[in-house]
Design an enzyme around this catalytic site. Structure first.
Site, PDB file in Angstrom:
ATOM      1  N   SER A 240       8.821   5.725   3.241  1.00  0.00           N
ATOM      2  CA  SER A 240       8.151   7.027   3.241  1.00  0.00           C
ATOM      3  C   SER A 240       6.919   6.943   2.358  1.00  0.00           C
ATOM      4  O   SER A 240       6.663   5.923   1.725  1.00  0.00           O
ATOM      5  CB  SER A 240       9.104   8.107   2.718  1.00  0.00           C
ATOM      6  OG  SER A 240       9.276   7.926   1.333  1.00  0.00           O
ATOM      7  N   LYS A 241       6.195   8.018   2.316  1.00  0.00           N
ATOM      8  CA  LYS A 241       4.935   8.061   1.570  1.00  0.00           C
ATOM      9  C   LYS A 241       5.110   7.629   0.102  1.00  0.00           C
ATOM     10  O   LYS A 241       4.183   7.134  -0.508  1.00  0.00           O
ATOM     11  CB  LYS A 241       4.364   9.482   1.596  1.00  0.00           C
ATOM     12  CG  LYS A 241       4.013   9.932   3.006  1.00  0.00           C
ATOM     13  CD  LYS A 241       2.515  10.132   3.156  1.00  0.00           C
ATOM     14  CE  LYS A 241       2.178  10.707   4.503  1.00  0.00           C
ATOM     15  NZ  LYS A 241       1.378   9.849   5.340  1.00  0.00           N
ATOM     16  N   ARG A 242       6.322   7.888  -0.424  1.00  0.00           N
ATOM     17  CA  ARG A 242       6.599   7.475  -1.814  1.00  0.00           C
ATOM     18  C   ARG A 242       6.317   5.991  -2.026  1.00  0.00           C
ATOM     19  O   ARG A 242       5.980   5.559  -3.119  1.00  0.00           O
ATOM     20  CB  ARG A 242       8.094   7.664  -2.119  1.00  0.00           C
ATOM     21  CG  ARG A 242       8.513   9.005  -2.518  1.00  0.00           C
ATOM     22  CD  ARG A 242       9.974   9.012  -2.920  1.00  0.00           C
ATOM     23  NE  ARG A 242      10.880   8.525  -1.889  1.00  0.00           N
ATOM     24  CZ  ARG A 242      11.653   7.460  -2.013  1.00  0.00           C
ATOM     25  NH1 ARG A 242      11.615   6.750  -3.115  1.00  0.00           N
ATOM     26  NH2 ARG A 242      12.455   7.097  -1.044  1.00  0.00           N
TER      27      ARG A 242
END
Ligand code: GLU
Length: 469
Positions: A240-242
């Site tokens: 994910s963007k994390r």
């Protein structure tokens, strides 16, 4: 065997996820290596998200990655009538039925089932009802799921996955407003498009059992399934963007060449022995479903950067220049590229060495992209103190009179250093500062050869006259 047909069927989300790109690549490799077809279907039935911009993002991603598809992109939404036709066909055949149960009745069924500790899968009282008893009321069309036995998904990656049929409910095919459900649309589209192999993320594995119900009811051949594990981040959680970039376009603007992306994505979740670096031709030759890993792959940015550097080094200079132009067009990072193209091409042999991204390559090319008078970075200014400046002014005529070849320039610089009782290494720093205004540059000889005699002498002369506060 008949011709292989694969497809990628992305739902527009506003950008192209790297996982979608990998799935597309696997389908592309599989089809292209077998003289098959690779198709693109946009699953645009969610009208809110399915904007032309969101579709464009997918098309741009496919184009950049070089994943060409056959024919035009197909819109799933445009085929809604055909999906409904299939539901009505099953209805006419007695393989589906009209269900008039209301939301409240379904909720009451579930409550009662829960209280009696029975399965809460809805069992419609309308499944076997005679049409005479049908009220004049809204209805959905449900498929008649098999009541006993089991469904086996023969998956090329996951092996045989068995699902008890009593765990499959009579799913809705057509909603009360006449719109088809997603599960029906996928099956009808895949069938009509002649798809022989469905290679997709394993988040769709459960759907396969329900989709098979429709194939069976229609007496259509079930495609070969290959459900590939998702991509995780370095911590083992779903990417994910994390974790950093997840969109194809982000990787493009980070300066990775498309060939490196293809190599990395192919390798991410699939392997061929210990091979890490490979070309498209090799991937096409080697790729097979049997090499797909069963467990989730972890995205490793370092590995991508490494492969990227290897691809940049291996690409021929003219092709690299072309890719660099595309990168600059995309990122707007350089405004005088056209004027400097020739020189960059001339210097490409050394610029591409050890550059992991196009950004790094351009940084090495700064000595070409900058014009006189050069701005000297603070760090490099230290190499142009008064002692260094006078050494440079003494050195300049020696270089000016040398033949403009690597050997002659090396010879001139070395003998000058020797005469001064020092090593060439000591004068390299000031030369870098003079020729590039920086401390990290290609070798001074490469720079001199690329800049040419006149420009080199002018830059050395400029530098010997500079004063820093
Ligand atoms: N539209 C689905 C997705 O974007 C893919 C469906 C399929 O491949 O069958 O995840």
């Amino acid at each position: 065997m008949s011709q292989v047909v694969t497809r990628i069927a992305p739902s527009p989300t506003g950008y192209m996820h790297i996982g979608t790109a990998r799935t597309a690549l696997y389908n592309w490799l599989y089809a292209r290596a077998r003289g098959g077809k690779f198709l693109l279907r946009i699953e645009d039935t969610d009208r809110e998200r399915s904007t032309p911009e969101a579709t464009d993002a997918i098309l741009r991603g496919m184009e950049w990655l070089g994943l060409d598809y056959d024919g035009d992109a197909i819109s799933q939404f445009d085929r809604a009538d055909r999906h409904a036709e299939v539901a009505h066909h099953l209805l006419a055949e007695g393989k589906a039925y009209k269900c008039f149960s209301t939301q409240d009745e379904i909720a009451a069924f579930r409550e009662a089932a829960k209280a009696e500790k029975r399965s809460t899968l809805f069992q419609s009282p309308w499944r076997d009802a005679s049409p005479d008893t049908h009220p004049d009321a809204p209805y959905v069309i449900r498929i008649k799921s098999p009541v006993e036995g089991e469904t086996i998904i023969r998956d090329e990656v996951q092996g045989n996955v068995t699902i008890r049929n009593d765990q499959l409910d009579d799913m809705i095919l057509l909603r009360s407003d006449g719109t088809p459900v997603y599960m029906l649309a996928v099956v009808v589209d895949d069938h009509d498009m002649g798809v022989t192999h469905v290679i997709r993320g394993d988040d769709h594995l459960n759907n396969a059992a329900r989709q098979m119900m429709i194939y069976t009811a229609m007496e259509w051949p079930v495609p070969v399934y290959a459900h590939i594990p998702l991509i995780h981040g370095e911590d083992g959680k779903k990417l994910s963007k994390r974790h950093g970039a997840t969109g194809v376009e982000e990787f493009q603007t980070m300066g990775y060449p498309a060939a490196a992306m293809r190599n990395y994505l192919a390798r991410l979740g699939w392997s061929h022995g210990d091979d890490e670096f490979f070309t498209d031709a090799q991937a096409l030759e080697w790729f097979d479903l049997s090499g797909i890993n069963k467990s989730a792959a972890r995205f490793d940015f370092k590995k991508l950067a490494n492969l990227s550097g290897q691809h940049i080094a291996a690409t021929d200079d003219a092709a690299l220049l072309q890719e660099l132009a595309t990168f600059i067009g995309k990122t707007n990072t350089v405004d005088n590229f056209d004027a400097k193209k020739e020189k960059i091409l001339e210097g490409m042999y050394c610029l591409k060495e050890r550059a992991k991204t196009f950004g790094e390559l351009l940084e090495k090319a700064l000595f070409i992209l900058s014009d006189r008078p050069l701005e000297v970075e603070e760090k490099a200014q230290k190499n142009l103190d008064s002692v260094s400046r006078s050494i440079l002014s003494e050195l300049t005529p020696h270089l000016q009179n040398a033949m403009w070849s690597r050997d002659a320039l090396e010879e001139a610089a070395n003998s000058f250093a020797e005469a001064k009782g020092t090593k060439f290494g000591k004068i390299a720093g000031p030369m870098r500062a003079a020729l590039a205004g920086r401390t990290a540059t290609p070798s001074v000889f490469d720079m001199m050869l690329i800049l040419g005699r006149e420009e080199t002498v002018a830059r050395l002369t400029d530098a010997s006259q500079m004063e820093f506060g």
